[in-house]
Design a protein around this motif. Structure first.
Motif, PDB file in Angstrom:
ATOM      1  N   ARG A 196       1.703 -12.559  -2.385  1.00  0.00           N
ATOM      2  CA  ARG A 196       2.897 -12.607  -3.245  1.00  0.00           C
ATOM      3  C   ARG A 196       2.735 -13.689  -4.304  1.00  0.00           C
ATOM      4  O   ARG A 196       2.433 -14.845  -3.989  1.00  0.00           O
ATOM      5  N   GLY A 236      -2.245  -2.379  -2.129  1.00  0.00           N
ATOM      6  CA  GLY A 236      -0.886  -2.053  -2.566  1.00  0.00           C
ATOM      7  C   GLY A 236      -0.578  -0.581  -2.338  1.00  0.00           C
ATOM      8  O   GLY A 236      -1.446   0.210  -1.927  1.00  0.00           O
ATOM      9  N   PRO A 237       0.675  -0.211  -2.612  1.00  0.00           N
ATOM     10  CA  PRO A 237       1.130   1.143  -2.278  1.00  0.00           C
ATOM     11  C   PRO A 237       0.328   2.260  -2.941  1.00  0.00           C
ATOM     12  O   PRO A 237       0.202   3.345  -2.396  1.00  0.00           O
ATOM     13  N   ASP A 238      -0.255   1.979  -4.142  1.00  0.00           N
ATOM     14  CA  ASP A 238      -0.977   3.053  -4.849  1.00  0.00           C
ATOM     15  C   ASP A 238      -2.481   3.006  -4.617  1.00  0.00           C
ATOM     16  O   ASP A 238      -3.241   3.642  -5.360  1.00  0.00           O
ATOM     17  N   ARG A 242      -5.544   4.182   0.566  1.00  0.00           N
ATOM     18  CA  ARG A 242      -4.421   4.308   1.502  1.00  0.00           C
ATOM     19  C   ARG A 242      -4.485   5.673   2.196  1.00  0.00           C
ATOM     20  O   ARG A 242      -4.455   6.714   1.521  1.00  0.00           O
ATOM     21  N   THR A 250       2.361   9.070   4.049  1.00  0.00           N
ATOM     22  CA  THR A 250       1.613   7.865   4.410  1.00  0.00           C
ATOM     23  C   THR A 250       1.843   7.552   5.888  1.00  0.00           C
ATOM     24  O   THR A 250       2.772   8.075   6.500  1.00  0.00           O
ATOM     25  N   TYR A 301      -1.206  -1.946   2.174  1.00  0.00           N
ATOM     26  CA  TYR A 301      -0.578  -1.012   1.242  1.00  0.00           C
ATOM     27  C   TYR A 301       0.921  -1.292   1.116  1.00  0.00           C
ATOM     28  O   TYR A 301       1.680  -0.437   0.684  1.00  0.00           O
ATOM     29  N   ASP A 302       1.340  -2.488   1.517  1.00  0.00           N
ATOM     30  CA  ASP A 302       2.768  -2.807   1.544  1.00  0.00           C
ATOM     31  C   ASP A 302       3.351  -2.958   0.141  1.00  0.00           C
ATOM     32  O   ASP A 302       2.691  -3.438  -0.783  1.00  0.00           O
ATOM     33  N   ASP A 303       4.636  -2.614   0.040  1.00  0.00           N
ATOM     34  CA  ASP A 303       5.333  -2.697  -1.255  1.00  0.00           C
ATOM     35  C   ASP A 303       5.425  -4.119  -1.776  1.00  0.00           C
ATOM     36  O   ASP A 303       5.492  -4.334  -2.980  1.00  0.00           O
ATOM     37  N   GLU A 304       5.463  -5.098  -0.868  1.00  0.00           N
ATOM     38  CA  GLU A 304       5.689  -6.473  -1.365  1.00  0.00           C
ATOM     39  C   GLU A 304       4.463  -7.070  -2.068  1.00  0.00           C
ATOM     40  O   GLU A 304       4.565  -8.114  -2.701  1.00  0.00           O
ATOM     41  N   ASP A 306       2.356  -7.967  -4.850  1.00  0.00           N
ATOM     42  CA  ASP A 306       2.675  -7.925  -6.287  1.00  0.00           C
ATOM     43  C   ASP A 306       1.633  -8.668  -7.127  1.00  0.00           C
ATOM     44  O   ASP A 306       1.917  -9.088  -8.239  1.00  0.00           O
TER      45      ASP A 306
END
Ligand SMILES: NC(=O)c1ccc[n+]([C@@H]2O[C@H](COP(=O)([O-])OP(=O)(O)OC[C@H]3O[C@@H](n4cnc5c(N)ncnc54)[C@H](O)[C@@H]3O)[C@@H](O)[C@H]2O)c1
Length: 450
Positions: A196, A236-238, A242, A250, A301-304, A306
């Motif tokens: 983060r 990350g998510p994209d 993943r 997912t 792959y977590d959303d947090e 950044d």
């Protein structure tokens, strides 16, 4: 001999192996691939550890119970909000800041306000704005700030500094530094607080500060202007890695771990928690009940997440040289290739390793190619210990006295040098986010003249 009194903020992997154990003379395990450890050093006759400040009371209790030999005094613990009381009670001469990056500023300012010297881990802080606060506070304080830019201490890096200083390449024209962090080490950043920006400044600050400091130090110069392109290519998510089912769904938990290529490549390595339900174990077997409570799932792959995992940047320096600096955090090998070009010659060195430990390049030599003359291979003494042998040399400097090499080459980094490294790292991610050239002066203002 008078023993200095030290307080350590953050019983981190870094804090415990690099400072706490050597100060106590407690054996701190073997080398790890992340570069810590191997420090069977005993500085207890030079300094005493008077306190550890960390929100994790249980982790400190574990350390006291499991790692302090019988008969030795236990380390006194304070939570962060008792920092002032700790200074009053234990009267440290120096505070060593080894907590997560975003917590450095408050400790540095609180120590300076009380006239207590600071040794802080890199990056000094996470933003140029905080760096300016530190520089202003240091001016108003009788105390000093030293930043542990330990990579300066690597013998090969010292030799490069000497060669450039002595004119081997003439006037430096451009530098290329291609840095790779491998799939194991790189992925680990995305499973820790580092993922983060608010906590680490992003990897161009958290990790790049090392490399950006090295280049400024080698060139004896400061960056002026930065253009960079960066992004998230691996995590990350994209992430293209993943795992997804045929219909794009997912996974999470065990199902995700079973299919995750990063996890599968590293099962049993200790770099990844094997199961979210169990405690995260750090160096020396210590867990993190506060920072990573058992049951808190963290995936690549977590959303947090950044922060970026790839950067390509161009920096211009005030004396006319430039740096092309690239770094990625998901590479098949770990290490770097460095070329310093100048009006009269070139220096080149490469050092790295494959995941199975096979060395790439030669970390014990530098190739010197004068423009008109025979190339020469300059052998460099290798030293064991964390970060290519840098850490034990730096600790000796800190805890005993600066060595002759340290005085000759200016191995200890000042707060201004720490600030420049942070600002250059911030300029890299900002340039990439905003698509424009960033002037370092925008970030550091008149501090750059100091
Ligand atoms: N010089 C180097 O080569 C090098 C290498 C690794 C890490 N580091 C630096 O060392 C520092 C620690 O990193 P790490 O990965 O070892 O950390 P870590 O994740 O292993 O440990 C962090 C520790 O800090 C504690 N903590 C959290 N908030 C705190 C607060 N407000 N005050 C005090 N303690 C707090 C946690 O409970 C934990 O014990 C960072 O600044 C990092 O950039 C430097």
């Amino acid at each position: 001999m008078s023993r200095r009194r030290y307080a350590v903020c953050g019983l981190s992997n870094r804090g415990v192996t690099s400072f706490v154990c050597p100060l106590l003379g407690v054996r701190a395990g073997e080398d790890t691939e992340l570069g810590f450890g191997a420090n069977h050093e005993d500085y207890s006759s030079h300094g005493g550890l008077v306190a550890v400040v960390d929100p994790d009371k249980e982790r400190v209790a574990q350390f006291n119970a499991e790692l302090i030999p019988p008969g030795h005094p236990r380390v006194p613990w304070y939570p962060p909000d008792q920092f002032g009381a700790m200074i009053e009670q234990d009267r440290p001469d120096t505070v060593i800041v080894a907590s997560p990056d975003h917590t450095h500023t408050d400790y540095i300012l609180a120590a300076l306000e009380r006239g207590v010297d600071v040794i802080t881990e890199k990056p000094m802080v996470t933003t140029a704005a905080d760096a300016r606060r530190v520089l202003a506070a240091e001016r108003a304080s009788p105390a000093n700030v030293l930043v542990t830019h330990n990579l300066r201490y690597v013998r090969r890096h010292q030799q490069i500094k000497r060669l450039v200083r002595d004119g081997a390449v003439g006037r430096p024209t451009y530098v290329t530094l291609e840095y790779h962090v491998d799939i194991r080490h790189g992925a680990s950043y995305f499973l820790r607080w580092n993922r983060r920006r608010a906590l680490s400044g992003g990897l161009s600050v958290h990790k790049g500060a090392h490399h950006l400091d090295l280049v400024s130090w080698w060139l004896d110069d400061v960056p002026e202007r930065v253009y960079a392109v960066g992004g998230r290519s691996y995590y990350g998510p994209d992430s293209p890695h993943r795992p997804r089912s045929a219909d794009g769904t997912t996974y999470s938990g065990r199902e995700l771990r079973a299919r995750d290529p990063y996890f599968r490549a590293q099962v049993g390595s200790g770099a990844f928690p094997d199961d979210a339900a169990t405690d995260r174990v750090g160096f020396l077997g210590l867990t993190y009940p506060h920072q990573y409570p058992a049951g808190r799932e963290m995936y690549l792959y977590d959303d947090e997440i950044d922060i970026e995992d790839t950067y390509s940047s161009l920096l211009s320096y005030s004396n006319g040289a430039s740096l092309s600096y690239t770094i990625d955090f998901s590479s098949p090998w770990e290490g770097y290739r460095l070329v310093i070009n100048g009006t009269h010659g070139q220096l080149e060195t490469m050092s790295g390793r494959l995941p199975d430990g096979t060395p790439l390049g030669d970390s014990s030599s530098i190739i010197y190619r004068p423009l008109f003359g025979e190339p020469e291979t300059i052998e460099v003494q290798t030293v064991t210990g964390g970060h290519g042998g840098a850490d034990p040399l730096m600790r000796r400097d800190i805890f005993v006295e600066p060595s002759a090499a340290s005085r000759e080459l200016g191995l200890a980094a000042s707060s201004l040098e720490g600030a420049v490294a942070v600002a250059a790292g911030e300029a890299i991610w900002r340039s990439s986010a905003e698509g424009r050239v960033i002037e370092l002066r925008e970030l550091l203002g008149e501090e750059l003249d100091g």
